[in-house]
Design a protein around this motif. Structure first.
Motif, PDB file in Angstrom:
ATOM      1  N   ASN A 142      83.961  12.777 -54.553  1.00 33.62           N
ATOM      2  CA  ASN A 142      83.880  14.167 -54.117  1.00 33.62           C
ATOM      3  C   ASN A 142      82.988  14.181 -52.873  1.00 33.62           C
ATOM      4  O   ASN A 142      81.771  13.998 -52.981  1.00 33.62           O
ATOM      5  CB  ASN A 142      83.285  15.037 -55.231  1.00 33.62           C
ATOM      6  CG  ASN A 142      83.236  16.500 -54.847  1.00 33.62           C
ATOM      7  OD1 ASN A 142      83.125  16.831 -53.670  1.00 33.62           O
ATOM      8  ND2 ASN A 142      83.315  17.371 -55.833  1.00 33.62           N
ATOM      9  N   VAL A 145      94.001  16.427 -63.477  1.00 34.93           N
ATOM     10  CA  VAL A 145      92.595  16.622 -63.868  1.00 34.93           C
ATOM     11  C   VAL A 145      91.665  16.374 -62.676  1.00 34.93           C
ATOM     12  O   VAL A 145      90.528  16.819 -62.679  1.00 34.93           O
ATOM     13  CB  VAL A 145      92.179  15.726 -65.071  1.00 34.93           C
ATOM     14  CG1 VAL A 145      92.906  16.111 -66.333  1.00 34.93           C
ATOM     15  CG2 VAL A 145      92.384  14.248 -64.764  1.00 34.93           C
ATOM     16  N   GLU A 169      88.834  15.932 -54.398  1.00 35.14           N
ATOM     17  CA  GLU A 169      88.482  14.545 -54.700  1.00 35.14           C
ATOM     18  C   GLU A 169      89.396  13.560 -53.978  1.00 35.14           C
ATOM     19  O   GLU A 169      90.608  13.774 -53.905  1.00 35.14           O
ATOM     20  CB  GLU A 169      88.570  14.285 -56.213  1.00 35.14           C
ATOM     21  CG  GLU A 169      87.506  14.979 -57.009  1.00 35.14           C
ATOM     22  CD  GLU A 169      87.658  14.765 -58.511  1.00 35.14           C
ATOM     23  OE1 GLU A 169      88.089  13.678 -58.928  1.00 35.14           O
ATOM     24  OE2 GLU A 169      87.372  15.711 -59.266  1.00 35.14           O
ATOM     25  N   GLN A 224      79.735  15.978 -52.689  1.00 36.19           N
ATOM     26  CA  GLN A 224      78.608  15.523 -53.503  1.00 36.19           C
ATOM     27  C   GLN A 224      78.076  14.173 -53.056  1.00 36.19           C
ATOM     28  O   GLN A 224      77.173  13.637 -53.676  1.00 36.19           O
ATOM     29  CB  GLN A 224      79.031  15.447 -54.969  1.00 36.19           C
ATOM     30  CG  GLN A 224      79.275  16.819 -55.542  1.00 36.19           C
ATOM     31  CD  GLN A 224      79.896  16.764 -56.908  1.00 36.19           C
ATOM     32  OE1 GLN A 224      80.487  15.774 -57.297  1.00 36.19           O
ATOM     33  NE2 GLN A 224      79.774  17.841 -57.644  1.00 36.19           N
ATOM     34  N   CYS A 225      78.664  13.627 -52.014  1.00 25.93           N
ATOM     35  CA  CYS A 225      78.226  12.324 -51.535  1.00 25.93           C
ATOM     36  C   CYS A 225      77.993  12.383 -50.044  1.00 25.93           C
ATOM     37  O   CYS A 225      78.947  12.322 -49.267  1.00 25.93           O
ATOM     38  CB  CYS A 225      79.270  11.266 -51.861  1.00 25.93           C
ATOM     39  SG  CYS A 225      79.272  10.806 -53.584  1.00 25.93           S
ATOM     40  N   ASN A 239      82.142   8.611 -56.880  1.00 27.10           N
ATOM     41  CA  ASN A 239      81.056   9.061 -57.762  1.00 27.10           C
ATOM     42  C   ASN A 239      81.589   9.545 -59.110  1.00 27.10           C
ATOM     43  O   ASN A 239      80.829  10.028 -59.930  1.00 27.10           O
ATOM     44  CB  ASN A 239      80.209  10.155 -57.087  1.00 27.10           C
ATOM     45  CG  ASN A 239      80.972  11.439 -56.856  1.00 27.10           C
ATOM     46  OD1 ASN A 239      82.152  11.420 -56.528  1.00 27.10           O
ATOM     47  ND2 ASN A 239      80.311  12.565 -57.033  1.00 27.10           N
ATOM     48  N   ILE A 240      82.915   9.437 -59.291  1.00 30.25           N
ATOM     49  CA  ILE A 240      83.507   9.902 -60.551  1.00 30.25           C
ATOM     50  C   ILE A 240      84.421   8.795 -61.094  1.00 30.25           C
ATOM     51  O   ILE A 240      85.303   8.307 -60.380  1.00 30.25           O
ATOM     52  CB  ILE A 240      84.338  11.191 -60.332  1.00 30.25           C
ATOM     53  CG1 ILE A 240      83.524  12.244 -59.586  1.00 30.25           C
ATOM     54  CG2 ILE A 240      84.843  11.752 -61.653  1.00 30.25           C
ATOM     55  CD1 ILE A 240      84.362  13.306 -58.908  1.00 30.25           C
ATOM     56  N   ILE A 241      84.185   8.417 -62.328  1.00 30.69           N
ATOM     57  CA  ILE A 241      85.037   7.402 -62.966  1.00 30.69           C
ATOM     58  C   ILE A 241      85.627   8.043 -64.219  1.00 30.69           C
ATOM     59  O   ILE A 241      84.889   8.433 -65.123  1.00 30.69           O
ATOM     60  CB  ILE A 241      84.235   6.141 -63.351  1.00 30.69           C
ATOM     61  CG1 ILE A 241      83.515   5.600 -62.113  1.00 30.69           C
ATOM     62  CG2 ILE A 241      85.138   5.067 -63.942  1.00 30.69           C
ATOM     63  CD1 ILE A 241      82.071   5.349 -62.325  1.00 30.69           C
ATOM     64  N   ARG A 242      86.941   8.142 -64.242  1.00 33.81           N
ATOM     65  CA  ARG A 242      87.609   8.762 -65.391  1.00 33.81           C
ATOM     66  C   ARG A 242      88.448   7.742 -66.136  1.00 33.81           C
ATOM     67  O   ARG A 242      89.138   6.946 -65.504  1.00 33.81           O
ATOM     68  CB  ARG A 242      88.571   9.869 -64.945  1.00 33.81           C
ATOM     69  CG  ARG A 242      87.932  11.135 -64.479  1.00 33.81           C
ATOM     70  CD  ARG A 242      89.041  12.147 -64.152  1.00 33.81           C
ATOM     71  NE  ARG A 242      88.484  13.425 -63.758  1.00 33.81           N
ATOM     72  CZ  ARG A 242      88.066  13.716 -62.531  1.00 33.81           C
ATOM     73  NH1 ARG A 242      88.146  12.809 -61.586  1.00 33.81           N
ATOM     74  NH2 ARG A 242      87.572  14.900 -62.244  1.00 33.81           N
ATOM     75  N   GLY A 254      80.930  20.317 -59.305  1.00 27.87           N
ATOM     76  CA  GLY A 254      82.308  19.860 -59.135  1.00 27.87           C
ATOM     77  C   GLY A 254      83.191  20.146 -60.330  1.00 27.87           C
ATOM     78  O   GLY A 254      84.224  19.521 -60.510  1.00 27.87           O
ATOM     79  N   LEU A 255      82.794  21.096 -61.170  1.00 28.32           N
ATOM     80  CA  LEU A 255      83.591  21.430 -62.348  1.00 28.32           C
ATOM     81  C   LEU A 255      84.077  22.868 -62.212  1.00 28.32           C
ATOM     82  O   LEU A 255      83.320  23.746 -61.800  1.00 28.32           O
ATOM     83  CB  LEU A 255      82.752  21.291 -63.632  1.00 28.32           C
ATOM     84  CG  LEU A 255      82.155  19.905 -63.883  1.00 28.32           C
ATOM     85  CD1 LEU A 255      81.102  19.965 -64.975  1.00 28.32           C
ATOM     86  CD2 LEU A 255      83.256  18.941 -64.287  1.00 28.32           C
TER      87      LEU A 255
END
Lengths: 242, 113
Positions: free
Chosen positions: A232, A97, A102, A235-236, A64-67, A15-16
């Motif tokens: 994402n 970002v 997402e 990814q889940c 699944n992503i915490i920023r 995911g990058l």
């Protein structure tokens, strides 16, 4: 070259868009927020069977992503605002970002106030308070125009200033979602007005980022961050039934 | 009449230990934690007859049977991950934001045929 293309392929499956290049160098690295460390340690200690990597239980949302999105806004002095004794700070969180795929589940603004009185008189006078107003900026302001006309009030409350850090949190999910569209993010404005202080004692702020040397009240250090939780979907997978 | 190579316990399909150190791939400048993780991998043969310990699918059982009859035309089933677990990664992005991300299917816990 082959290694690089393989790396790109692998990073994209993570995911990058590429290998992140943080500023680094001579700049001090940003500290990892303690809440993130706690979440990381908790996920490490959890048994694989009991963990759902696509739910953030701390916030009760899917993701699944915490920023911790950094504030890139600057301090504005009182001259540009209608309030000469206020401290105005722009808050800007770059939501680009997040990758388009997402899904944003939560955006929570956290503003921390660290007040360190340097004059004993301030301590003797007991805890002071600040009136805190938070505005969303709805469009860019032209030079000379009244900035108030382009703002909408989101929050207004008072904060007691004590040597212990205090904070304000606010759910900004829908606003942060709108910031993802290009050219739609004008940020926020935070306005602070010291309370229970004789207005005669207050000095106006000067242009630029510097604070007056002898304000009637030592102003707190303000740290703002936006906690963005996103999912994402690639990814889940949905959880398997037993 | 198929010739079977002897399968010793050491080369049957199972999870093998593999530690991936992010330094080895030059990612230490953006990954904050962990420094690496026990990724593991699957390796080994899926011999005929498939024992229960090899966690063979029905398909693999039939494929080993056909392979034993026609070793040149049909390969042995593959040894693949059948249970994986997630890991979490803390890293800096291009804007120096701190990101915590959970990735599914990163650690090979169990292999099968």
């Amino acid at each position: 070259e082959e290694m690089k293309s393989q790396e790109r392929l692998f990073l994209s499956s993570l995911g990058l868009s590429g290998r992140p290049r943080p500023a680094g160098g001579h700049q001090p690295r940003r500290r990892v927020p303690s809440a993130l460390w706690r979440m990381f340690r908790r996920s490490e200690n959890m048994q694989a069977q009991e963990s759902d990597p696509c739910t953030v239980s701390e916030y009760g949302v899917r993701g699944n992503i915490i920023r911790y999105v950094q504030d890139q806004g600057r301090l504005v002095s009182g001259w540009s605002s209608s309030c000469q004794v206020c401290l105005e700070k722009q808050l800007f969180f770059n939501m680009s970002v997040l990758q388009p795929v997402e899904l944003l589940s939560l955006a929570q603004l956290e503003i921390k106030f660290h007040w360190k009185p340097f004059r004993s008189a301030e301590l003797l006078q007991g805890p002071r308070a600040l009136s805190v107003s938070l505005y969303k900026v709805i469009r860019a302001t032209l030079r000379g125009a009244n900035p108030q006309a382009n703002r909408r009030l989101l929050l207004s409350q008072s904060v007691r200033l004590q040597p212990e850090p205090s904070s304000i949190t606010m759910d900004l999910t829908s606003l942060a979602e709108s910031w993802r569209k290009p050219g739609r993010n004008y940020g926020l404005v935070l306005e602070l007005l010291p309370l229970s202080v004789d207005p005669e004692e207050l000095l106006p702020f000067h242009p630029g980022n510097s604070l007056p040397l002898e304000p009637a009240l030592t102003l707190p250090l303000i740290q703002a961050s936006l906690v963005a939780v996103s999912l994402n979907p690639h990814q889940c997978r949905s959880r398997q039934r037993r | 009449s198929a010739i079977h190579l002897p399968v010793t316990p050491s080369n049957v399909c199972k999870a093998r230990r593999l530690y991936i150190d992010f330094k080895d791939v030059g990612w230490q400048d953006w990954i904050i934690a962990p420094q690496g993780y026990m990724a593991n991998y699957c390796h080994g043969e899926c011999p005929f007859p498939l024992s229960e310990s090899l966690n063979g699918t029905n398909h693999a059982i039939l494929q080993t049977l056909v392979h034993s009859l026609d070793p040149h035309g049909t390969p042995q089933p593959c040894c693949v991950p059948i249970r994986l677990s997630p890991i979490s990664m803390l890293y800096y992005d291009n804007n120096d934001n701190v990101v915590l991300r959970h990735y599914q299917d990163m650690v090979v816990d169990e292999c099968g045929c």
